[in-house]
Design an enzyme around this catalytic site. Structure first.
Site: not given
Lengths: 793, 129
Positions: A531, A688, A692-693, A695
């Site tokens: 990352y 999860p 962001g869809l 959120t």
């Protein structure tokens, strides 16, 4: 099942003493239940029941009990001695002559035996179960010995009268054998336990244990024929109980304790006590030797006189031992010296009087005066000892060396902010003290050193009790599979740390997010070596952010993403032993920590047998470099295979699976989740919130301009099932929950799901995520409606 | 043999050997704080399954280790309705474990050197010159 599992296990606690139960009962129960749940058992096994019985009853056998028992035994044995001297004829006349051996061979020695194992357990020489076993076997063996003696005497009587021995009188041989076998077994168990930690060849151990039992048992049995033997045994036990434990473990601190002065036993005193005790042992051995052989070489005219003189020597040899006990007890300085030396002087005089009485042996009438005087003196000593306002030497009011030593330790560690009163400082509660609640005794605190509870229990208001460093979290925690590692249900993903174009690209933003996470109880932080805009950057930024507070976080990272070339590739494939070990070292260095809590294989490595990877990871666990390992992106078959191979290797195996899972990507439900459940491991979903869809920040028409979807992946929003998302938002709204709450809540209602790892680039996102973790769980009906909205696959 | 572990321990102030549950508990706690169940699981894992400590045995050992000042209780929590207490190793515990490891290492070294030497080597005699 009629009785719930918890109740069945809770019943095992009844064996433990109340104080122990109050202190440890709940946590012991918790551990037993976790183990039972892991093994899928509804009730304790027989081994668990026995272990609870042994350890529970064993915990009751402590030095305080030993002291009480020894005093009772002393009284009983003294009574038996007196009876044998003056009352034998009367007893015989009333047909009660059997009561003498019952008292002096069975009852008093049995009490002494129980006291001895209680003391041995208290001092750590034997475990609770062994103590219980010996404490229950020895009275039976001694009862058999007493019966054998009664039977023997009855046989003699019958022979005197010239009638054949019948009944009990004829059974002496069987009884002797029973007593011998039981006694030998008891002593063998004890010796075996005492020698268990001494490295020696198995054959030698068996020999020592068997011979020790076989020889000592009859020796003790024969010794007890002398009615006064039990008196000495009981007195010796009482002395041992009150003599401060000159324990081996405190010895390395001798110099330190000498320097600390007050309340400690100076080295000189202890050396003196040791010398006095040695003189006692040698003198008493001489006395016994003289009693048996003195007529041949001593002053004694015949063997009877030698016996009397030898017994007198043995009795007088106890006086240095009394002086040793007095010196040790007096050195504590907590008990007034006349209350130590007074009773001891009386006991010494009693020994002298008994020795004098033996001048008249074997004529009971001539001995009676001495015995009477001795009994009176002993009674006086006991009364002085036990009288209100008085303390047993080294007992009430005095500190045991153990507690003193730990007090010294604590004082030396006082500068450390972590130092807290350790419970060992309260060990006086279990040291041979407090035989009674007299006015001079220190009042026992209602709860000795209450456990400092730093963690906030689940359900408690956050910050209540204001622990200075909240470790536990207002966020609910769950166990990761059956690993025993508990994670907050909301975790923080590290994939944004060091990512170009985010607020967490630099250290400052990353530290701010980590600050917020730890504050909110999102203590589980999951990153990966790959990352960040350059390899390892996310780990480095996280490492710096955690500096000085590493123990507040559960750190997870990943290695071996097969799609990413790394500097370590020369070592071998990404699942190979060499690569795994090097990758772990590199991650530890970048994170600046000593142990990774959860180390995950980022993607399966088809070119390496999974056995090699598991063995390498297990090795790292053994070396303390990682605590647990998990995998990521494994298929259902790979999960099952890894589990099977780990079992074959005898390794703990992977404890977690991390795969993509959210309302829009439910592919794992078909095979992966069932495999995870079958393997008994925990599941950690990534993405999860579907980038962001989920959120709630996005709608059919609105997309926050600074979001990743808007910038990099507009197709995700274009192709999203907006009808279903709107319906989902409505379901959540019916219960007053936000879309974010519902996205977390839906995931957390799935089986095997341990923690939802969500990324964050701003502190406020962390706060929202933490709140969402606890906010909402779908009802069965709502879950069904949601399931219908979003197709699997 | 008794000389090694018994007399010498007493005379030189060496502690007596740790019981297996105590040894493994200190070993597990050496890397950080753990709760009881974690300790049980890790003992099983670390020892390769050769040592399995029951909860009752473990808590007897924990109680004694704490009383001896080798470990310290370090917070409690409730997870899934189960009470857990964390323990961490005390300074004395670390020192004690180091001594124990050293003793075990010495024994193992002695054994290994003999194994390497193989049969046929006579008793070790003090060098004559």
């Amino acid at each position: 099942m009629s009785v719930p599992r918890e109740e069945r296990f809770r019943r095992l606690l009844r064996w433990y003493p109340r104080a122990w139960r109050e202190r440890n009962g709940e946590v012991l129960l918790g551990a037993m239940l976790e183990e039972a749940e892991r093994a899928g058992r509804a009730a304790p096994t027989t081994a668990e029941r026995l272990s609870a019985l042994g350890n529970g009853v064993g915990a009751r056998l402590d030095a305080r009990l030993a002291l009480r028992i020894s005093l009772v035994a002393l009284v009983l044995a003294t009574a038996a001695g007196g009876l044998s001297t003056w009352g034998a004829a009367a007893l015989a006349a009333t047909g009660l002559s059997w009561s003498l051996p019952v008292l002096s061979v069975a009852l008093a020695p049995a009490l002494v035996a129980v006291g001895v194992v209680a003391l041995a357990r208290d001092r750590g020489f034997v475990s609770g179960p062994v103590a219980v076993l010996v404490a229950s076997l020895s009275p039976v063996a001694l009862a058999a010995a007493a019966l054998a003696q009664v039977s023997w005497a009855a046989g003699f009587e019958a022979a005197d009268r010239g009638v054949p021995a019948t009944g009990l009188a004829s059974a002496w041989l069987v009884l002797v054998l029973v007593a011998w076998v039981l006694g030998a077994a008891t002593i063998a168990v004890l010796i075996g336990a005492l020698l268990s930690r001494v490295p020696m060849p198995r054959a030698a151990r068996v020999l020592v244990v068997a011979l020790g039992g076989a020889i000592l048992a009859p020796a003790i049995g024969i010794g007890l024929v002398v009615p006064y033997a039990a008196v000495f045994a009981a007195a010796a036990l009482a002395l041992l109980c009150v003599a401060p434990a000159v324990s081996r473990r405190t010895r390395p601190r001798e110099a330190e304790r000498d320097a600390s002065g007050v309340g400690e036993i100076p080295l000189r005193t202890r050396r003196l006590a040791r010398a006095l005790a040695a003189v006692s042992s040698v003198a008493s051995a001489l006395g016994v030797g003289y009693a048996l052989t003195g007529s041949g070489w001593g002053l004694a005219a015949d063997s009877t006189a030698a016996m009397a003189q030898g017994i007198a020597i043995a009795l007088l040899s106890g006086i240095p031992l009394l002086a040793a006990a007095g010196a040790l007890a007096g050195a504590h300085g907590r008990v007034r010296s006349r209350r130590i030396w007074g009773p001891l002087l009386l006991v010494g005089l009693a020994l002298g009087a008994t020795a004098l009485a033996y001048r008249g042996a074997p004529d009971g009438d001539r001995m009676a005066g001495g015995f009477a005087l001795a009994a009176a003196l002993e009674g006086g000593a006991l009364a002085w000892w036990l009288a209100p306002g008085c303390a047993a030497p080294g007992g009430p009011g005095s500190r045991s060396p153990r507690s003193s030593a730990s007090a010294t330790r604590s004082s030396s560690a006082r500068s450390s902010p972590r130092s807290r009163p350790s419970r060992s400082r309260c060990s006086r509660r279990r040291s041979p003290s407090c035989t009674r609640a007299g006015p001079c005794l220190p009042r026992r605190p209602p709860r000795c050193c209450p456990m400092p509870v730093r963690a906030t229990p689940i359900g408690a208001a956050p910050g209540r009790g204001a622990p200075s460093r909240p470790r536990l979290v207002p966020v609910e925690t769950r166990e990761l599979g059956s690993s025993g590692l508990s994670l907050p249900v909301v975790g923080l993903g590290g994939n944004n740390f060091g990512r170009a174009g985010t607020r967490t690209e630099e250290q400052e933003g990353t530290t701010a997010v980590v600050d917020a996470a730890l504050e909110a109880g999102v203590t589980f932080i999951d990153t990966a070596d790959m990352y960040g805009k350059e390899f390892g950057l996310s780990e480095r930024l996280l490492g710096v952010a955690l500096r000085g507070r590493r123990d507040r976080a559960i750190v997870a990272t990943k290695f071996g993403h097969t799609g990413i070339p790394t500097d370590l590739d020369a070592l071998g494939a990404k699942g190979s032993r060499a690569y795994v070990r090097a990758a772990a070292e590199a991650s530890l260095t970048r994170l600046g920590i000593e142990t990774i809590d959860l180390y995950q294989q980022h993607t399966p490595d088809p070119s390496t047998p999974i056995a090699e990877t598991i063995a390498a990871l297990d090795e790292l666990v053994g070396e303390g470099k990682i605590r647990f390992y998990g995998h990521s992106n494994f298929s259902a078959e790979q999960i099952a295979e890894a589990q099977r191979v780990a079992a074959e290797l005898g390794a703990r195996g992977f404890v977690s699976a991390q795969n993509e899972y959210n309302l829009l990507t439910r592919g794992v439900e078909a095979e992966v989740l069932p495999a995870v459940e079958a393997a008994g491991i925990g599941f950690l979903p990534f993405f999860p919130l579907a980038n962001g869809l989920l959120t709630g920040k996005f709608t059919r028409d609105e997309r926050p301009a600074d979001s990743r979807i808007a910038r990099q992946r507009p197709h995700l929003a274009d192709e999203a099932p907006w009808d279903a998302l709107d319906a989902f938002r409505d379901i959540a709204a019916e219960r007053g929950a936000s879309m974010l709450d519902a996205a977390f809540g839906w995931l957390l209602s799935r089986p095997s799901l341990t923690s939802v790892i969500a990324g964050a680039t701003r502190p406020e996102q962390i706060v929202a995520n933490a709140a969402a973790g606890n906010a909402w769980r779908p009802t069965a009906e709502e879950a069904a409606r949601i399931d219908a909205l979003f197709p699997i696959g | 043999m008794l000389h090694y572990y018994g007399i010498r321990h007493i005379n030189e102030g060496m502690p007596s050997p740790l019981s297996p549950p105590a040894f493994w508990t200190l070993t597990v706690l050496a890397t950080g704080r753990r709760h009881g169940y974690e300790i049980m699981r890790e003992i099983a894992a670390l020892s390769g399954g050769s040592v399995v400590v029951k909860a009752t045995t473990l808590y007897a050992a924990l109680d004694r280790l704490e009383r001896d000042g080798l470990i310290v209780a370090d917070g409690e929590e409730v997870v899934n309705g189960r009470a857990r207490r964390y323990y961490r190793i005390a300074e004395d515990g670390t020192a004690r474990l180091a001594i124990e490891a050293e003793l075990l290492e010495r024994s193992a070294r002695a054994a290994r050197s003999r194994l390497v030497a193989g049969p046929g080597v006579g008793p070790v005699r003090p060098a004559a010159v």
